[in-house]
Motif scaffolding. Sequence first.
Motif, short mmCIF file in Angstrom:
data_model
loop_
_atom_site.label_atom_id
_atom_site.label_comp_id
_atom_site.label_asym_id
_atom_site.label_seq_id
_atom_site.Cartn_x
_atom_site.Cartn_y
_atom_site.Cartn_z
N MET A 185 -32.77 20.81 21.55
CA MET A 185 -31.50 21.48 21.83
C MET A 185 -30.86 20.89 23.09
O MET A 185 -29.65 20.62 23.12
CB MET A 185 -31.71 22.99 22.02
CG MET A 185 -32.05 23.75 20.74
SD MET A 185 -32.50 25.48 21.07
CE MET A 185 -30.97 26.10 21.77
N LEU A 186 -31.68 20.67 24.11
CA LEU A 186 -31.16 20.12 25.36
C LEU A 186 -30.64 18.70 25.17
O LEU A 186 -29.65 18.29 25.77
CB LEU A 186 -32.26 20.14 26.43
CG LEU A 186 -32.60 21.53 26.98
CD1 LEU A 186 -33.98 21.52 27.64
CD2 LEU A 186 -31.54 21.99 27.98
N ALA A 187 -31.32 17.95 24.30
CA ALA A 187 -30.87 16.58 24.03
C ALA A 187 -29.59 16.57 23.22
O ALA A 187 -28.63 15.84 23.53
CB ALA A 187 -31.97 15.82 23.30
N ASN A 188 -29.54 17.40 22.19
CA ASN A 188 -28.41 17.37 21.27
C ASN A 188 -27.16 18.04 21.85
O ASN A 188 -26.03 17.58 21.64
CB ASN A 188 -28.79 18.04 19.96
CG ASN A 188 -29.90 17.29 19.23
OD1 ASN A 188 -30.03 16.07 19.37
ND2 ASN A 188 -30.70 18.01 18.45
N LYS A 189 -27.34 19.12 22.58
CA LYS A 189 -26.20 19.87 23.11
C LYS A 189 -25.76 19.40 24.49
O LYS A 189 -24.57 19.44 24.80
CB LYS A 189 -26.55 21.37 23.19
CG LYS A 189 -26.73 22.03 21.83
CD LYS A 189 -27.18 23.49 21.98
CE LYS A 189 -26.14 24.32 22.69
NZ LYS A 189 -26.50 25.75 22.74
#
Length: 677
Positions: free
Chosen positions: A573-577
């Motif tokens: 999530m941290l990478a994608n968002k």
Amino acid sequence: MKKYSIKTTEKEVLRKWFHLMSLGSAIDKKAPDYLLQSLGWSYHAPYAGHDGIQLAIGQVFQRNVDFLFPYYRDMLTAISAGLTAEEILLNGISKATDVASGGRHMSNHFAKPEWNIQNVSSATGNHSSQAVGVARAIKYYGKKAVAISSTGEAATSEGYVYEAINGATTEQLPVIFVIQDNGYGISVPKQVQTANRKVAENFVGIKNIKIIYCNGRDVFDSMNAMTEAREYAIETGCPVIVQANCVRIGSHSNSDKHTLYRDENELKYTKAADPMVKFRRMLLRYGRFTEEELKAIEAEAKKELNEAHRKVIVAPDPDPKTIYDFVIPEPYHPQVYKDGVHHEEGEKKTLVTALNETLLAEFRHNPDTFLWGQDVANKDKGGVFNVTKGMQPEFGAKRIFNAPIAEDYIVATANGMSRFDPKIRIVIEGAQFADYFWPAIEHYIECTHDYWRSNGKFTPNVTIRLASGGYIGGGIYHSQNLEGALSTLPGARIVYPSFADDAAGLLRTSIRSAGPTLFMEPKGLYNAVSAATVVPPDFEVPFGKARIRRAGKDLTIVTYGNTTHLSLEAAEMLANKDGWDVEVIDIRSIIPLDKETIFESVKKTSKVLVVHEDKVMSGFGAELAAIIGTECFRYLDAPIQRVGAAFTPVGFNPILERAILPNKNTIYEAAKTLLEY
């Protein structure tokens, strides 16, 4: 059966007995002097009044054949079994050359493991179930031997003594439970312990047990009782209780003052009932010895004591540099997968399948492996979660079997069975759910102490499996974590896999290693697709080797168990968002801990989030944060943060469980805040 009496017993045998009793009496009276002179023996429980039964236990015990579990008052038992005056004194004043523990265990705890005289706990009666465990091995391997458990009558108030007797009678095992009844548990009289006048009567209704009553003050009655008990146990394979009525002539110990709770008439009676005086008088009355002969034997015993004293006074004290010796034994080291990592492709297996197949493989590999627990061996059923499915049909009911619903008995008998032969490996389901393991904690503690306490002479080779954690809607007693609390106890390894391959590899290493391992299984992942992996045949994972599950450069998440998967989801999530690159380290092994992998990651990312399912308050994450903060402070660009469960029990309603346990969103928010610090 040979019968002993004052008239028929050979003179040389009587001479031997009188010598042993004279030596024991002389040491028993001298022991307090060492404390007065500040030389040691700060705990001494005099045995005077128990002379007959203790002489008999030691004489009947066959070294390197039988197994003897003495209790803290069993000085004459140890001397009668063969320990020398020097060995007794070395234990009393806690010298490095003490054969029982090298000064590591409390004085008046006599042992000689190389003769099968066991080093036992200070927790009274604790060793009764261990004796049952070793008797289980005696029966399985077809040896003509017995296990002897010796206690005072007050110890029978302990639940694990009842469990030991229940288990020994159910399994029909050759155990002799000797109860040395002197009427007191320190200052507490017997009528407060039990309603029966004789505590052995508490067990009259139990099938498959013989009860023998004897006068523990009388040498001949005691010898006849113990001889009968041993012969019966070997011939029938069934347990025996020997109730020996004794008298406590002195105080309970040197820290007790019995005049505070015993009146003058009672004290006068106890002195008049002195077994040593009675035995000496009988030898003279029946013309077996002259006064001069007895005095010569007594002088010989005193000389032996004096010579032993001169030797032990100059014996070396324990070296403080050795305190870290024998905490945990050297483990099995993987031969192929030395880092616990593989790159094989193929069919993925669930975590529960990986555990089951590894157990099957290891039990085929080693015929001296055993498994028991609650509900683990009923035809093709294999526990609540089917981890042991199919094991009993393949390996038989003598190697795979159900235990009573008594968690401490399960652990204690594993400890005991390990004592029979170091080649034995035992896997137990310590409790159906980890939450139910608490009744077994005392015996778990014994497992963690044994290697250190015995100065490296014994370690229980036991893998304790526990289905742990939540995320299943189980509620209290079905969703808790124990690793934070139990990691404070030195002496056992604790592992907590997150994926099927790690579960298989760590289980194999655990079973093949010497010493106890607490094997925590995240039951919420047993059949989870996310935890399924390829599991190579004979895969191995070393203890103390973490695995980087996701490489990154901006933040390190240190985790294990269920939260490994939640952390990986949060990292994605941290990478994608948000474009952050987060590294996720699955420590796999709590004790020992792979500090090197963690430290290298911290040096790279400079920010750390510790995540686990257990409570934040005093969870293992607190130790992780402290270690990182102490050893990597100069590399940190932000305070270490932690995510875990709320400081509450885990609720049953799914709404409550979700509010209490960490999830990917709470991890995501904590990580994002830390990244933006």
